[in-house]
Design a protein around this motif. Structure first.
Motif, PDB file in Angstrom:
ATOM      1  N   TYR A  44       2.091  -6.077   9.594  1.00  0.00           N
ATOM      2  CA  TYR A  44       2.151  -4.783   8.929  1.00  0.00           C
ATOM      3  C   TYR A  44       3.556  -4.223   9.094  1.00  0.00           C
ATOM      4  O   TYR A  44       4.072  -4.164  10.201  1.00  0.00           O
ATOM      5  N   VAL A  45       4.161  -3.824   7.985  1.00  0.00           N
ATOM      6  CA  VAL A  45       5.490  -3.218   8.009  1.00  0.00           C
ATOM      7  C   VAL A  45       5.341  -1.800   7.472  1.00  0.00           C
ATOM      8  O   VAL A  45       5.051  -1.607   6.290  1.00  0.00           O
ATOM      9  N   PRO A  46       5.494  -0.795   8.348  1.00  0.00           N
ATOM     10  CA  PRO A  46       5.338   0.586   7.878  1.00  0.00           C
ATOM     11  C   PRO A  46       6.443   0.976   6.899  1.00  0.00           C
ATOM     12  O   PRO A  46       7.586   0.556   7.039  1.00  0.00           O
ATOM     13  N   LEU A  47       6.078   1.766   5.916  1.00  0.00           N
ATOM     14  CA  LEU A  47       7.047   2.316   4.964  1.00  0.00           C
ATOM     15  C   LEU A  47       7.299   3.766   5.363  1.00  0.00           C
ATOM     16  O   LEU A  47       6.404   4.602   5.250  1.00  0.00           O
ATOM     17  N   PRO A  48       8.511   4.089   5.839  1.00  0.00           N
ATOM     18  CA  PRO A  48       8.794   5.453   6.291  1.00  0.00           C
ATOM     19  C   PRO A  48       9.089   6.419   5.144  1.00  0.00           C
ATOM     20  O   PRO A  48       9.634   7.496   5.360  1.00  0.00           O
ATOM     21  N   PHE A  49       8.740   6.035   3.922  1.00  0.00           N
ATOM     22  CA  PHE A  49       9.000   6.845   2.736  1.00  0.00           C
ATOM     23  C   PHE A  49       8.017   6.420   1.664  1.00  0.00           C
ATOM     24  O   PHE A  49       7.349   5.391   1.793  1.00  0.00           O
ATOM     25  N   LEU A  50       7.935   7.197   0.584  1.00  0.00           N
ATOM     26  CA  LEU A  50       7.144   6.777  -0.574  1.00  0.00           C
ATOM     27  C   LEU A  50       7.945   5.727  -1.330  1.00  0.00           C
ATOM     28  O   LEU A  50       9.124   5.930  -1.611  1.00  0.00           O
ATOM     29  N   ALA A  51       7.323   4.614  -1.641  1.00  0.00           N
ATOM     30  CA  ALA A  51       8.017   3.535  -2.341  1.00  0.00           C
ATOM     31  C   ALA A  51       7.702   3.586  -3.826  1.00  0.00           C
ATOM     32  O   ALA A  51       6.562   3.804  -4.232  1.00  0.00           O
ATOM     33  N   HIS A  52       8.737   3.389  -4.629  1.00  0.00           N
ATOM     34  CA  HIS A  52       8.576   3.304  -6.084  1.00  0.00           C
ATOM     35  C   HIS A  52       8.074   1.911  -6.476  1.00  0.00           C
ATOM     36  O   HIS A  52       7.320   1.760  -7.425  1.00  0.00           O
TER      37      HIS A  52
ATOM     38  N   GLU B  29       0.865  -1.170   0.000  1.00  0.00           N
ATOM     39  CA  GLU B  29       0.000   0.000   0.000  1.00  0.00           C
ATOM     40  C   GLU B  29       0.906   1.225   0.000  1.00  0.00           C
ATOM     41  O   GLU B  29       2.130   1.102   0.037  1.00  0.00           O
ATOM     42  N   SER B  30       0.351   2.419  -0.012  1.00  0.00           N
ATOM     43  CA  SER B  30       1.185   3.618  -0.065  1.00  0.00           C
ATOM     44  C   SER B  30       2.002   3.816   1.209  1.00  0.00           C
ATOM     45  O   SER B  30       3.105   4.346   1.157  1.00  0.00           O
ATOM     46  N   SER B  31       1.501   3.356   2.360  1.00  0.00           N
ATOM     47  CA  SER B  31       2.200   3.622   3.613  1.00  0.00           C
ATOM     48  C   SER B  31       2.720   2.380   4.323  1.00  0.00           C
ATOM     49  O   SER B  31       3.364   2.491   5.362  1.00  0.00           O
ATOM     50  N   CYS B  32       2.451   1.185   3.797  1.00  0.00           N
ATOM     51  CA  CYS B  32       2.917  -0.031   4.479  1.00  0.00           C
ATOM     52  C   CYS B  32       2.906  -1.233   3.549  1.00  0.00           C
ATOM     53  O   CYS B  32       2.313  -1.201   2.470  1.00  0.00           O
ATOM     54  N   LEU B  33       3.583  -2.283   4.003  1.00  0.00           N
ATOM     55  CA  LEU B  33       3.479  -3.605   3.402  1.00  0.00           C
ATOM     56  C   LEU B  33       2.606  -4.427   4.343  1.00  0.00           C
ATOM     57  O   LEU B  33       2.837  -4.441   5.545  1.00  0.00           O
ATOM     58  N   THR B  34       1.600  -5.093   3.806  1.00  0.00           N
ATOM     59  CA  THR B  34       0.762  -5.977   4.603  1.00  0.00           C
ATOM     60  C   THR B  34       1.087  -7.400   4.184  1.00  0.00           C
ATOM     61  O   THR B  34       0.994  -7.734   3.001  1.00  0.00           O
ATOM     62  N   LEU B  35       1.506  -8.225   5.141  1.00  0.00           N
ATOM     63  CA  LEU B  35       1.911  -9.596   4.868  1.00  0.00           C
ATOM     64  C   LEU B  35       0.861 -10.550   5.425  1.00  0.00           C
ATOM     65  O   LEU B  35       0.649 -10.611   6.632  1.00  0.00           O
ATOM     66  N   PHE B  36       0.201 -11.283   4.532  1.00  0.00           N
ATOM     67  CA  PHE B  36      -0.792 -12.274   4.909  1.00  0.00           C
ATOM     68  C   PHE B  36      -0.106 -13.640   4.899  1.00  0.00           C
ATOM     69  O   PHE B  36       0.165 -14.195   3.836  1.00  0.00           O
TER      70      PHE B  36
ATOM     71  N   LEU C  20      13.647  -6.450   3.534  1.00  0.00           N
ATOM     72  CA  LEU C  20      12.918  -6.979   4.679  1.00  0.00           C
ATOM     73  C   LEU C  20      13.185  -8.478   4.664  1.00  0.00           C
ATOM     74  O   LEU C  20      12.790  -9.177   3.731  1.00  0.00           O
ATOM     75  N   LEU C  21      13.897  -8.979   5.680  1.00  0.00           N
ATOM     76  CA  LEU C  21      14.308 -10.382   5.701  1.00  0.00           C
ATOM     77  C   LEU C  21      13.471 -11.247   6.638  1.00  0.00           C
ATOM     78  O   LEU C  21      13.636 -12.462   6.661  1.00  0.00           O
ATOM     79  N   HIS C  22      12.573 -10.623   7.397  1.00  0.00           N
ATOM     80  CA  HIS C  22      11.655 -11.364   8.270  1.00  0.00           C
ATOM     81  C   HIS C  22      10.429 -10.479   8.500  1.00  0.00           C
ATOM     82  O   HIS C  22      10.563  -9.263   8.608  1.00  0.00           O
ATOM     83  N   PRO C  23       9.229 -11.053   8.589  1.00  0.00           N
ATOM     84  CA  PRO C  23       8.023 -10.241   8.750  1.00  0.00           C
ATOM     85  C   PRO C  23       8.010  -9.377  10.010  1.00  0.00           C
ATOM     86  O   PRO C  23       7.320  -8.365  10.061  1.00  0.00           O
ATOM     87  N   LEU C  24       8.774  -9.752  11.036  1.00  0.00           N
ATOM     88  CA  LEU C  24       8.793  -8.987  12.281  1.00  0.00           C
ATOM     89  C   LEU C  24       9.932  -7.980  12.345  1.00  0.00           C
ATOM     90  O   LEU C  24      10.079  -7.264  13.327  1.00  0.00           O
TER      91      LEU C  24
END
Length: 165
Positions: free
Chosen positions: A108-116, A93-100, A146-150
């Motif tokens: 949920y992994v927050p993205l501290p920047f805009l990702a290309h 998403e624009s502000s995070c990665l959601t891992l199911f 990101l090498l681990h979901p946590l």
């Protein structure tokens, strides 16, 4: 929309990711061990995972909804100690990665920047930061893993040799 997916699959064989109408995305992978086809269809804030023996004989395996518009979705895996493999569907998403996760857990992994963009790696995910300007490099790291979901995102850095050495 299922008819359009079937038609698109017939006319675009071998394509892993195909953009559809209005920003929709469709990804396909074939499980070599089972011969089954897996498809991810992204539309708005919904990601649908289809599974079947072919595009005509498939069922919805899972349906994921995220808070904002899903910009990307793909399968990825992480390695844990003892060679355990954690498989999941990653939605950017624009502000995070959601891992199911396969286990049903959601991270949920927050993205501290805009990702290309972001891409699956063997044992993780790589995320590219969007540059602040088109003029050039701003001195900040561009690639992260990101090498681990946590875990948190870690920058990929390198040193350039000095010009007079």
């Amino acid at each position: 929309m299922a008819v359009k997916l079937d038609v698109l699959h017939k006319y675009c064989p071998g394509r892993e990711t195909v953009p559809l109408l209005c920003g929709d995305i469709w990804s396909v992978r074939k499980d070599k061990a089972t011969g089954r086809t897996h498809e991810l269809f992204v539309s708005g804030n919904t990601v649908t995972w289809f599974e079947g023996i072919d595009t005509a004989n498939r069922l919805v395996k899972n349906l994921y909804c995220v808070e904002t518009t899903a910009l990307q979705a793909y399968w990825c895996q992480f390695y844990e100690k003892g060679n355990a493999i954690l498989r999941c569907v990653c939605v950017r998403e624009s502000s995070c990665l959601t891992l199911f996760m396969e286990t049903g857990a959601v991270h949920y992994v927050p993205l501290p920047f805009l990702a290309h963009g972001s891409w699956p790696l063997d044992g993780g995910i790589m995320v590219e930061r969007k540059a602040a300007s088109d003029a050039g490099h701003d001195g900040l790291p561009t690639l992260f893993t990101l090498l681990h979901p946590l875990d948190d995102l870690c920058p990929i850095t390198f040193r350039r040799p000095a010009a007079n050495s």
